[in-house]
Design a protein around this motif. Structure first.
Motif, short mmCIF file in Angstrom:
data_model
loop_
_atom_site.label_atom_id
_atom_site.label_comp_id
_atom_site.label_asym_id
_atom_site.label_seq_id
_atom_site.Cartn_x
_atom_site.Cartn_y
_atom_site.Cartn_z
N MET A 40 0.86 -1.17 0.00
CA MET A 40 0.00 0.00 0.00
C MET A 40 0.91 1.24 0.00
O MET A 40 1.82 1.35 0.80
CB MET A 40 -0.90 -0.03 1.24
CG MET A 40 -1.91 1.07 1.28
SD MET A 40 -3.00 0.95 2.72
CE MET A 40 -4.37 0.05 2.03
N SER A 41 0.62 2.17 -0.84
CA SER A 41 1.47 3.34 -0.96
C SER A 41 1.18 4.34 0.16
O SER A 41 0.14 4.30 0.81
CB SER A 41 1.28 4.00 -2.31
OG SER A 41 0.02 4.66 -2.34
N PHE A 42 2.12 5.25 0.35
CA PHE A 42 2.00 6.27 1.38
C PHE A 42 0.76 7.12 1.16
O PHE A 42 0.01 7.43 2.10
CB PHE A 42 3.26 7.14 1.37
CG PHE A 42 3.19 8.30 2.33
CD1 PHE A 42 3.39 8.11 3.68
CD2 PHE A 42 2.92 9.58 1.87
CE1 PHE A 42 3.31 9.16 4.56
CE2 PHE A 42 2.84 10.64 2.74
CZ PHE A 42 3.05 10.43 4.09
N ILE A 43 0.50 7.50 -0.07
CA ILE A 43 -0.64 8.37 -0.40
C ILE A 43 -1.95 7.66 -0.09
O ILE A 43 -2.86 8.24 0.50
CB ILE A 43 -0.58 8.84 -1.85
CG1 ILE A 43 0.64 9.76 -2.03
CG2 ILE A 43 -1.86 9.56 -2.26
CD1 ILE A 43 0.89 10.20 -3.44
N SER A 44 -2.06 6.39 -0.46
CA SER A 44 -3.31 5.68 -0.19
C SER A 44 -3.51 5.46 1.31
O SER A 44 -4.63 5.51 1.81
CB SER A 44 -3.35 4.36 -0.97
OG SER A 44 -2.30 3.51 -0.55
N GLU A 45 -2.42 5.20 2.05
CA GLU A 45 -2.53 5.06 3.50
C GLU A 45 -2.99 6.36 4.13
O GLU A 45 -3.85 6.37 5.02
CB GLU A 45 -1.18 4.67 4.11
CG GLU A 45 -0.81 3.23 3.90
CD GLU A 45 0.51 2.90 4.58
OE1 GLU A 45 0.63 3.15 5.81
OE2 GLU A 45 1.41 2.41 3.89
N PHE A 46 -2.39 7.48 3.68
CA PHE A 46 -2.78 8.78 4.23
C PHE A 46 -4.24 9.08 3.91
O PHE A 46 -4.98 9.57 4.74
CB PHE A 46 -1.88 9.89 3.69
CG PHE A 46 -2.26 11.24 4.21
CD1 PHE A 46 -1.97 11.60 5.51
CD2 PHE A 46 -2.94 12.15 3.41
CE1 PHE A 46 -2.33 12.83 6.02
CE2 PHE A 46 -3.30 13.38 3.90
CZ PHE A 46 -3.00 13.73 5.21
#
Length: 141
Positions: free
Chosen positions: A1-7
């Motif tokens: 999971m990418s940082f942007i999707s987690e955020f």
């Protein structure tokens, strides 16, 4: 999971959005209370205490004259501005009281929601009780 999707997942959770709304409303509420204290309460208190202007109450620490307005006195040297402190304490106490009353109301509403429904009617006789009753009826015959 990418940082942007987690955020994005974190930011869109209900609690984060509720907190953001609370912070925004709290900021506006704080300004209203500050205005209430600065513009209404403190002038009335000052009038009752003999035309005292709390915004200009200070003690000069650098030897300058105490009859100057606070901003001029600060330019001239160090001052102990206890009038401003008094206003800020009253401001805080009113905000704390309002928050306490709001939390008390919310807790009262939550308690009503959490109250259990009326207890269920007592259940009928258990299987053992029915069997004992049948046995007693058979003995009588």
């Amino acid at each position: 999971m990418s940082f942007i999707s987690e955020f994005k997942e974190f930011a869109m959770k209900g609690n984060v959005m509720d907190m953001a709304v609370g912070v925004i409303i709290g900021g506006a509420f704080g300004k209203i209370i500050s205005s209430l204290v600065d513009d209404i309460i403190m002038p009335l208190v000052g009038k009752v205490l003999g035309n005292v202007d709390f915004t200009n109450l200070y003690i000069a620490l650098s030897g300058q004259e105490c009859g100057l307005p606070l901003d001029k006195a600060k330019e001239a040297g160090a001052v102990f501005a206890y009038g401003q402190f008094c206003q800020n304490v009253i401001d805080f106490l009113i905000i704390a009281l309002c928050i306490f009353l709001m939390i008390k109301a919310v807790n009262k509403l939550n308690r009503k929601k959490e109250e259990p429904a009326e207890p269920a009617a007592p259940a009928g006789p258990t299987q053992e009780e029915l069997l004992a009753e049948i046995r007693d009826l058979l003995k009588q015959k």
